[in-house]
Design a protein around this motif. Structure first.
Motif, mmCIF file in Angstrom:
data_model
loop_
_atom_site.group_PDB
_atom_site.id
_atom_site.type_symbol
_atom_site.label_atom_id
_atom_site.label_comp_id
_atom_site.label_asym_id
_atom_site.label_seq_id
_atom_site.Cartn_x
_atom_site.Cartn_y
_atom_site.Cartn_z
ATOM 1 N N MET A 1 0.845 -1.194 0.000
ATOM 2 C CA MET A 1 0.000 0.000 0.000
ATOM 3 C C MET A 1 0.877 1.240 0.000
ATOM 4 N N LYS A 2 0.639 2.144 -0.911
ATOM 5 C CA LYS A 2 1.447 3.354 -1.019
ATOM 6 C C LYS A 2 1.133 4.314 0.124
ATOM 7 N N LYS A 3 2.175 4.814 0.780
ATOM 8 C CA LYS A 3 1.996 5.787 1.844
ATOM 9 C C LYS A 3 2.224 7.201 1.306
ATOM 10 N N PRO A 4 1.549 8.206 1.863
ATOM 11 C CA PRO A 4 1.754 9.573 1.407
ATOM 12 C C PRO A 4 3.220 9.985 1.541
ATOM 13 N N SER A 5 3.746 10.601 0.518
ATOM 14 C CA SER A 5 5.123 11.065 0.557
ATOM 15 C C SER A 5 5.189 12.436 1.208
ATOM 16 N N ASN A 8 3.347 14.923 -0.744
ATOM 17 C CA ASN A 8 1.939 14.635 -1.024
ATOM 18 C C ASN A 8 1.030 15.491 -0.159
ATOM 19 N N PRO A 9 -0.064 16.036 -0.711
ATOM 20 C CA PRO A 9 -0.984 16.859 0.098
ATOM 21 C C PRO A 9 -1.537 16.142 1.317
ATOM 22 N N ALA A 10 -1.541 14.798 1.302
ATOM 23 C CA ALA A 10 -2.123 14.076 2.439
ATOM 24 C C ALA A 10 -1.391 14.372 3.736
ATOM 25 N N ARG A 11 -0.105 14.734 3.644
ATOM 26 C CA ARG A 11 0.635 14.967 4.885
ATOM 27 C C ARG A 11 0.073 16.166 5.653
ATOM 28 N N LEU A 12 -0.605 17.054 4.953
ATOM 29 C CA LEU A 12 -1.160 18.231 5.607
ATOM 30 C C LEU A 12 -2.289 17.861 6.555
ATOM 31 N N THR A 13 -2.892 16.737 6.377
ATOM 32 C CA THR A 13 -3.998 16.315 7.229
ATOM 33 C C THR A 13 -3.531 15.582 8.466
ATOM 34 N N GLY A 14 -2.243 15.203 8.506
ATOM 35 C CA GLY A 14 -1.754 14.392 9.616
ATOM 36 C C GLY A 14 -2.016 12.918 9.422
ATOM 37 N N LEU A 15 -2.540 12.548 8.275
ATOM 38 C CA LEU A 15 -2.875 11.154 8.006
ATOM 39 C C LEU A 15 -1.635 10.273 8.047
ATOM 40 N N VAL A 674 -5.557 3.166 9.446
ATOM 41 C CA VAL A 674 -5.710 4.587 9.160
ATOM 42 C C VAL A 674 -5.698 5.359 10.479
ATOM 43 N N HIS A 675 -4.822 6.362 10.559
ATOM 44 C CA HIS A 675 -4.636 7.083 11.815
ATOM 45 C C HIS A 675 -4.691 8.595 11.585
ATOM 46 N N ASN A 676 -5.272 9.300 12.540
ATOM 47 C CA ASN A 676 -5.254 10.773 12.614
ATOM 48 C C ASN A 676 -6.108 11.473 11.564
ATOM 49 N N VAL A 716 -9.064 12.354 1.449
ATOM 50 C CA VAL A 716 -7.768 11.822 1.039
ATOM 51 C C VAL A 716 -7.942 10.402 0.502
ATOM 52 N N LEU A 717 -7.380 10.125 -0.659
ATOM 53 C CA LEU A 717 -7.443 8.788 -1.242
ATOM 54 C C LEU A 717 -6.505 7.838 -0.506
ATOM 55 N N VAL A 718 -7.036 6.667 -0.132
ATOM 56 C CA VAL A 718 -6.247 5.634 0.531
ATOM 57 C C VAL A 718 -6.380 4.350 -0.275
ATOM 58 N N ALA A 719 -5.275 3.857 -0.815
ATOM 59 C CA ALA A 719 -5.303 2.597 -1.559
ATOM 60 C C ALA A 719 -5.669 1.462 -0.612
#
Length: 771
Positions: A1-5, A8-15, A674-676, A716-719
């Motif tokens: 499963m690909k994690k946000p880099s 990647n905008p996903a890091r702004l959410t704390g995901l 999935v966290h945060n 946020v898209l999560v594979a």
């Protein structure tokens, strides 16, 4: 499963994402449960409550409706992680008085997340929001009752009022509530059943003569097959996993059927056993069937078609012909229907490869003790009623109803939602209720069918309903088409909420609004010098007593029955034929009248005082089917499932592991990794690539069903391992996308599990929620 880099905008959410878990519960669940209870309630108060939850002489958990063992209950921990979280929030020592509301406007509170709102604490005194005001202010109990009565008595018709009920209300509260509403003059009694298991009740009533399940908890311990469909027990009914594990150890084969590989279907570490602590002996489902959303009817028909073929090869060895002949109606028509089906086409429609379907057939071919369980994954589709009848069809073919270790098991999601319906909370009126109320109280119950939840929302939106009254729950967050529902609530002259905690529905209100704070299940209920208790019904038809043990956080809290009686006295006055004062004085007086009105509740006061309560009558459990034909009915229906068009996806709403219904406990969905963050979209990686996205991209979800655009922004898209062209999102954040005007046939349940949507990359101009 690909994690946000990092880019990647996903890091702004704390995901943060990690691998989904394969085993549920264990010592981690125990540690999290205790931590949250101690943080909210303190060590002494918290443990006092935990030791009495789901115990004989204690109180019922306010979360799920899974039954307590009749015998051999754990004396220390007869609860699950989510039950402990629910207790923590109601046992909290934090309380909200008038000074809190003076400092915080409705607008300011509405800017908070649902998690932040729920963590504020217990409501401590009645609050009133005058017309045009920005802040709630204290009001006396008598002042609140009088204000409600003025609004109700000013309506042109009682049908301009709506009286909603949540599944946490006790039997006593539900009984006096429906009695008041019907003497007031309406059957507008929508409840949370309309949004969850209404499809089950409709299907089962027509098929086997009772709208409830037919199994007891002990049936799980000695059976051959347990099939779990459209359900995530690890998160939504964790105590169920103990029964599943016990059944498996005794030889049962567990089959999981679901679009997602949910941890609770795969494995379970019982923290009360040595093997559970040591991570041994934890496997549950031996067969997992990953199904396309709403492919269940096609899957069940394919299984039935192949079983019929096996019966043709060896007559009398696969189907229970004696049961079919003596106990069922419509078999020939159903068999003829099956023979016309193309198994390959059914497999394609279900999304399940034919070899996997044949594995299921092989597992059950020579078994007759079969339990099929299901939850929202089956009940919230347009064809849900026929799908659940297909569940019954399969059981009838095998003679697996009305015998030990076999039968239907709709697993209710809220602690007393089944009891509310038993007590008469329904927009329809059973003939025996009408006749008994006339005989006991001397007034006529209205004949006109009332509003269910969807009809009530339309009525508020159209101006036909002007007062909204809610006995518990968080109506706005639970219902579909959130902005449409919010507009309806805002058009009401008055909205009233009986609540334990602050929630979103207090902040989206009518021209005037009242909050009536009530005791929780865990609170002691003592008034007029007498200790009171209430009763609840679990998923398997057991009614038992519930006695709170904690000192209430405020001396201004009233119980639900007392509140309803107060509203009834103020509204109906001297014209009422009911002795509300006696009901307020002692709940035994309520139970005496329950025994006179509600079938199956004779000698109620004595029976509910038995240590484990008592079972309501259930003819189908004993092989007697009280249908129009006098037998269990096969149902013939063509398998169907919605097909997404170009760029479309089938969306279903689900719960995270850190929530129960609309109550958010935290931002951890650890079983799914999935966290945060909660604003996520679970999506097949091939679909992500095909659409030109990457895992971690931020998107808006939208549709325009009925010509009205709906948008849920910033997800946020999560594979994830989910079938192609299907996505999953959390409830209630994605409820804004669920159309109000697409519902299940015959049950009118919103289609939370098959919503057609599209995705677009997030832009700064995206529409936002407006409620």
């Amino acid at each position: 499963m690909k994690k946000p880099s990092a880019e990647n905008p996903a890091r702004l959410t704390g995901l943060r994402i990690d691998e989904p878990k394969t085993v549920a519960a264990g010592t981690t669940a125990v540690a999290i449960s205790l931590k949250m209870v101690v943080e909210e309630a303190g060590l002494v108060r918290g443990n006092k409550a935990l030791l009495k939850m789901n115990q004989k002489g204690g109180f019922d958990c306010s979360s799920c409706a899974w039954p307590d063992p009749d015998f051999h209950r754990s004396p220390v921990a007869e609860y699950c992680e989510n039950g402990a979280k629910a207790l923590a929030e109601e046992a909290t020592s934090k309380s909200l008085w008038g000074d809190f509301f003076a400092k915080n406007s409705v607008y300011d509170l509405a800017q908070l997340t649902d998690l932040e709102i729920g963590k504020k604490g217990r409501l401590a005194e009645p609050m009133y929001l005058p017309r045009g005001a920005t802040h709630y202010q204290p009001i006396s109990w008598e002042g609140a009752f009088q204000k409600i009565a003025e609004h109700l008595n000013a309506l042109d018709s009682p049908d301009e009022a709506v009286f909603y009920t949540s599944g946490r209300a006790s039997n006593e509260a539900a009984f006096v509530y429906q009695l008041f509403v019907r003497e007031y003059g309406t059957n507008n009694l929508p409840d949370c059943s309309n949004m969850c298991h209404e499809s089950s009740g409709t299907a089962l009533s027509e098929s086997i003569g009772i709208g409830k399940g037919t199994v007891m908890l002990e049936d799980f311990y000695d059976t051959d097959i347990i099939m779990i469909m459209g359900q995530n027990p690890g998160t939504n009914h964790p105590r169920m996993m103990t029964a599943l594990q016990k059944g498996k150890r005794n030889g049962a084969t567990i089959i999981g059927v679901n679009p997602l590989h949910e941890t609770g279907l795969l494995g379970f570490n019982d923290p009360q056993t040595v093997k559970g602590v040591l991570n041994m002996d934890n496997k549950l489902a031996e067969l997992f069937v990953q199904i396309r959303m709403n492919g269940d009817m096609a899957f069940l028909q394919a299984v039935a078609r192949l079983l019929l073929e096996e019966e043709d090869k060896a007559p009398g060895t696969v189907l229970d012909q004696e049961f079919i002949q003596n106990k069922t109606h419509g078999y020939e028509e159903y068999a003829a229907h099956l023979r016309r089906q193309d198994v390959d086409a059914l497999a394609e429609l279900s999304g399940v490869p034919l070899p996997k379907i044949k594995e299921v057939v092989e597992a059950i071919k020579h078994k007759k003790r079969i339990i099929i369980c299901w939850a929202m994954g089956l009940t919230q589709h347009a064809n849900s009623v026929d799908t659940i009848k297909e569940v019954v069809n399969l059981l009838l073919l095998k003679g697996a109803v009305g015998k030990p270790g076999a039968g239907t098991c709709p697993v209710r999601g809220h602690s007393n939602v089944q009891g509310d319906r038993t007590m008469g909370v329904w927009e329809k009126v059973k003939p025996e209720w009408r006749e008994n109320i006339r005989e006991v109280f001397g007034f006529e119950v209205p004949k006109k069918e009332g509003y269910d939840t969807v009809k009530a929302i339309h009525a508020m939106h159209d101006g036909r309903a002007k007062v909204f009254f809610s006995l518990g729950g968080n109506f706005l967050s639970a219902t579909p088409d959130t902005n449409y529902t919010a507009q309806g609530l805002r058009q009401c002259k008055l909205t009233v909420q009986i609540s334990t905690k602050l929630n979103r529905s207090h902040l989206v209100h009518g021209e005037e609004a009242i909050i009536l704070p009530t005791l929780a299940r865990s609170d002691e209920d003592i008034h007029d010098g007498a200790e009171q208790f209430v009763t609840c019904e679990n998923s398997m038809g057991v009614i038992q007593a519930s006695r709170g043990v904690l000192d209430p956080v405020s001396d201004q809290l009233w119980s639900e029955p007392r509140i309803i009686c107060g509203v009834a006295k103020a509204t109906l006055g001297q014209k009422s034929k009911i002795d509300w004062d006696s009901y307020q004085k002692h709940y035994d007086n309520i139970r005496n009248d329950i025994a006179r009105v509600i079938p199956g509740c004779d000698d109620y006061n004595r029976k509910v005082r038995q240590p484990a309560g008592y079972y309501l009558p259930n003819a189908a459990r004993h092989g007697v089917f009280e249908t129009k034909t006098g037998k269990a009915n096969f149902n013939v229906a063509e398998a169907s499932a919605p097909q997404p068009g170009p760029g479309e996806y089938l969306m279903m709403t689900i719960r995270s592991h850190d929530q129960f219904n609309t109550t958010i406990y935290g931002l951890e969905d650890r079983y799914r990794g999935v966290h945060n963050e909660r604003r996520v979209v679970f999506m097949n990686v091939l679909d992500i690539i095909e659409a030109g996205f990457s895992s971690g991209d931020v998107v808006d979800i939208h549709n325009d069903h009925g010509g009205r655009e709906r948008v849920a922004s910033t997800f946020v898209l999560v594979a994830y391992d989910i079938p192609r062209h299907c996505i999953a999102t959390y409830f209630p954040e994605a409820n804004v996308l669920v159309p109000i005007d697409t519902v299940a046939e015959r049950s009118n349940t919103p289609i939370y599990k098959t919503v057609l949507v599209k995705l677009r990359r997030k832009s700064s101009e995206s529409s936002q929620l407006v409620f």
